[in-house]
Design a protein around this motif. Structure first.
Motif, PDB file in Angstrom:
ATOM      1  N   VAL A   1      -6.727   1.501  -8.726  1.00 59.08           N
ATOM      2  CA  VAL A   1      -6.009   0.404  -8.082  1.00 59.08           C
ATOM      3  C   VAL A   1      -5.698  -0.655  -9.133  1.00 59.08           C
ATOM      4  O   VAL A   1      -6.590  -1.230  -9.734  1.00 59.08           O
ATOM      5  CB  VAL A   1      -6.837  -0.199  -6.936  1.00 59.08           C
TER       6      VAL A   1
ATOM      7  N   ALA B   1      -6.161   7.566  -8.226  1.00 59.51           N
ATOM      8  CA  ALA B   1      -6.975   6.791  -7.312  1.00 59.51           C
ATOM      9  C   ALA B   1      -7.248   5.383  -7.848  1.00 59.51           C
ATOM     10  O   ALA B   1      -7.917   4.592  -7.205  1.00 59.51           O
ATOM     11  CB  ALA B   1      -8.294   7.504  -7.058  1.00 59.51           C
TER      12      ALA B   1
ATOM     13  N   ILE C   1     -10.669   6.569   9.355  1.00 58.80           N
ATOM     14  CA  ILE C   1     -10.461   8.000   9.109  1.00 58.80           C
ATOM     15  C   ILE C   1     -11.373   8.822  10.019  1.00 58.80           C
ATOM     16  O   ILE C   1     -10.968   9.855  10.552  1.00 58.80           O
ATOM     17  CB  ILE C   1     -10.735   8.319   7.619  1.00 58.80           C
TER      18      ILE C   1
ATOM     19  N   ARG D   1      -9.412  -0.379   1.260  1.00 59.82           N
ATOM     20  CA  ARG D   1      -9.394   1.055   0.987  1.00 59.82           C
ATOM     21  C   ARG D   1     -10.779   1.664   1.200  1.00 59.82           C
ATOM     22  O   ARG D   1     -10.912   2.808   1.615  1.00 59.82           O
ATOM     23  CB  ARG D   1      -8.943   1.321  -0.444  1.00 59.82           C
TER      24      ARG D   1
ATOM     25  N   VAL E   1      -8.936  -3.161  -2.568  1.00 58.50           N
ATOM     26  CA  VAL E   1     -10.034  -2.217  -2.775  1.00 58.50           C
ATOM     27  C   VAL E   1     -10.995  -2.270  -1.589  1.00 58.50           C
ATOM     28  O   VAL E   1     -11.452  -1.235  -1.090  1.00 58.50           O
ATOM     29  CB  VAL E   1     -10.770  -2.530  -4.094  1.00 58.50           C
TER      30      VAL E   1
ATOM     31  N   ILE F   1       0.835  -1.207   0.000  1.00 63.67           N
ATOM     32  CA  ILE F   1       0.000   0.000   0.000  1.00 63.67           C
ATOM     33  C   ILE F   1       0.866   1.251   0.000  1.00 63.67           C
ATOM     34  O   ILE F   1       0.541   2.246  -0.633  1.00 63.67           O
ATOM     35  CB  ILE F   1      -1.002   0.002   1.191  1.00 63.67           C
TER      36      ILE F   1
ATOM     37  N   SER G   1      -3.801   1.131  10.409  1.00 64.24           N
ATOM     38  CA  SER G   1      -4.244   0.832   9.042  1.00 64.24           C
ATOM     39  C   SER G   1      -3.099   0.239   8.228  1.00 64.24           C
ATOM     40  O   SER G   1      -3.332  -0.589   7.345  1.00 64.24           O
ATOM     41  CB  SER G   1      -4.838   2.063   8.365  1.00 64.24           C
ATOM     42  N   LEU G   2      -1.866   0.640   8.531  1.00 65.86           N
ATOM     43  CA  LEU G   2      -0.718   0.001   7.876  1.00 65.86           C
ATOM     44  C   LEU G   2      -0.678  -1.483   8.232  1.00 65.86           C
ATOM     45  O   LEU G   2      -0.471  -2.342   7.372  1.00 65.86           O
ATOM     46  CB  LEU G   2       0.578   0.693   8.306  1.00 65.86           C
TER      47      LEU G   2
ATOM     48  N   MET H   1     -11.592   1.748   4.992  1.00 69.50           N
ATOM     49  CA  MET H   1     -10.681   2.583   5.764  1.00 69.50           C
ATOM     50  C   MET H   1     -11.368   3.860   6.250  1.00 69.50           C
ATOM     51  O   MET H   1     -10.919   4.471   7.213  1.00 69.50           O
ATOM     52  CB  MET H   1      -9.459   2.918   4.909  1.00 69.50           C
TER      53      MET H   1
END
Lengths: 277, 266
Positions: B68, B66, B120, B113, B110, B21, B142-143, B116
């Motif tokens: 993927v 954006a 946030i 993402r 995806v 990522i 998130s990593l 996520m």
């Protein structure tokens, strides 16, 4: 007397960025995209990178909250080019913390103004030229029998370039501040993009000649043994033709996975039919 | 496989997933990822060779803006594990396995993402409280999730009996595996096509053809060709920067407008 004490108190309240903050921001910039999301893309990544600076510049809680919030707004650019934005923003944040007339909107506007053009340059240069060229060279090193030196060349070469660029871009942006925006109009970026595109395309041409192969079973065609010298030219032309067909398919929005599956099927059918070997 | 090899493989898978990522260190590129898995499983030379082959397939897969692309990290780890690990598949099988895992990895990527957003919003709340450390922690969590995206599928594949995998692989008819092996040379065209498509404008085609013809006619070594490419680029930039100051300036601008129009048409 009164003025002096005022200066002293502001000196305490408004610390400057230290070298350690600068290094810490630089280190964190290698982890920008960890929280990439469809809502605001690299927003948390940018805030994460900025956080040592926010901590240093805004001891006051309300200002710290405001700084965190403005760096959690939408942000997306080519990851490696982001260091230039970070540098400029560090400069602006320091000015703002110092009481200069830099508004929160100014800072967000600078980020927005920089991310588009830098994204447009960064992706073709880093992902479209440097990475493919380095990795194809490294793969050639492996296939020439030098094994481990291939991956080492790729990993070390890439990261030296990347970290060197990130560090100097961050420093440059920090020193020059918003003057950087003038660079965008000066044509230097255009020259860099052009040079990288020209070099990249030249190398793609050589890679197609070296790496793309259609292994026709030429022995089957009786005329060929007499024209062996034709073989190299013909298979090279076939490789070029195949690449052009692939470009065309990709422009027709075929996903690369499907293109690969189609070629696998062609390979299997060709082998079964005795055309390929 | 020894316990230490298991653990090492999982650690490598985790870091490769993280970098997948980040797109920063390039640990996730097959050239590096397969080598690391090869080292972890004690079969480095097979890992390097597989990595170089897979690298030519995935060379043009990149996340621009954006969008993927098909995943690189998961297939690199899984095929290296199957080739270098106890299943000891042949290189051809390893390559064939990579493609479905590229799709699986892309779907997982995806999915994460999209999800996520939840983290946030927690970061927004940390900002409401002015809590930098909590915000930083959310970023690193998130990593970690992205690392798990590769590590967990790797663990699942490791749990399948190597003998069973080997049986499955040998059940595939020889025509299919040899056919796939033959098509690897053709598949390289797809990666280059993606890159060329990204950069192409009219004048650049001549550079592509120039590099191609020079390589075919002279048959020079790729490293020599790289140096020639660098020199030619420098000469070109030097010349094209000398002219715009003179009366050619307007001509150059027109030409660029043409490129832009071409690009818009595409």
């Amino acid at each position: 007397m009164n003025q002096e004490s005022h200066q002293q108190s502001t000196g305490k309240q408004l610390p400057k960025l230290q070298l350690t903050d600068f290094v810490s921001v630089f280190w964190r910039s290698s982890f920008e995209q960890a929280s990439w999301n469809y809502e605001r893309m690299q927003n948390l990544g940018f805030a994460y990178i900025m956080s040592p600076a926010i901590k240093r510049l805004y001891p006051d809680k309300q200002e710290r909250i405001a700084a965190m919030k403005r760096h959690l707004l939408f942000f997306n650019t080519s990851p490696i080019m982001q260091s230039l934005v970070t540098g400029v923003v560090l400069n602006l944040e320091e000015q703002r913390a110092d009481g200069q007339p830099v508004s929160a909107e100014d800072i967000s506007a600078v980020k927005t103004a920089m991310m588009g053009p830098l994204g447009g340059i960064g992706d073709p240069v880093w992902l479209g030229t440097i990475r493919p060229v380095l990795s194809a060279l490294a793969a050639s090193v492996v296939l020439s029998g030098f094994g481990i030196y291939g991956p080492i060349l790729f990993f070390a070469g890439w990261n030296l370039l990347r970290l060197g660029f990130r560090y100097s871009a961050q420093k440059f942006g920090y020193q020059r501040g918003t003057d950087i925006i003038n660079l965008f109009g000066s044509g230097i970026l255009k020259v860099v993009t052009r040079a990288s595109a020209v070099f990249g395309m030249f190398m793609m041409g050589t890679f197609i000649a070296k790496w793309v192969r259609i292994d026709f079973n030429l022995g089957r065609i009786s005329a060929f043994p007499h024209f062996v010298w034709l073989d190299r030219g013909i298979s090279a032309l076939a490789a070029m033709l195949l690449t052009i067909i692939c470009i065309w398919l990709i422009r027709k929005r075929l996903s690369p996975i499907w293109a690969i599956i189609i070629l696998f099927i062609l390979g299997v059918l060709g082998y079964a039919g005795g055309i390929l070997s | 496989m020894a316990l230490s090899a298991w653990i090492l493989t999982l650690i490598v898978a985790f870091f490769v997933g993280c970098d997948g990522i980040l797109d920063e260190w390039q640990l996730f590129q097959p050239l590096v990822a397969c080598t690391l898995i090869g080292i972890a499983t004690g079969n480095m030379s097979a890992g390097i060779l597989l990595g170089a082959t897979l690298q030519m397939i995935t060379i043009g897969w990149m996340n621009v803006g954006a969008a993927v692309a098909p995943d690189v990290s998961l297939p690199a780890v899984i095929s290296a594990l199957l080739v270098c690990g106890p299943a000891a598949l042949s290189m051809k099988h390893g390559i064939a396995v990579a493609i479905p895992f590229a799709v699986v990895g892309q779907i997982l990527n995806v999915f994460i993402r999209k999800r996520m957003g939840w983290l946030i919003h927690r970061a927004d709340r940390a900002a409401d409280d002015g809590d930098l450390r909590r915000m930083n922690r959310i970023h690193l969590v998130s990593l970690g999730i992205q690392g798990m995206r590769v590590m967990i599928p790797t663990l699942l594949v490791m749990l399948i009996s190597p003998r069973y995998i080997h049986q499955l692989a040998s059940a595939v008819p020889n025509v299919v595996t040899t056919g796939i092996d033959i098509s690897v040379g053709m598949v390289a065209a797809v990666g280059f096509a993606i890159i060329i498509n990204m950069m192409a404008d009219k004048a650049l085609w001549w550079w592509l053809i120039g590099g191609f013809v020079l390589a075919v006619v002279t048959g020079l070594n790729i490293f020599v060709l790289t140096i020639i490419g660098l020199v030619l680029t420098a000469v070109y930039i030097w010349f094209s920067n000398r002219h715009p100051d003179s009366s050619h300036d307007s001509g150059d601008v027109d030409e660029l407008d043409d490129f832009d129009r071409d690009l818009d048409d595409l």
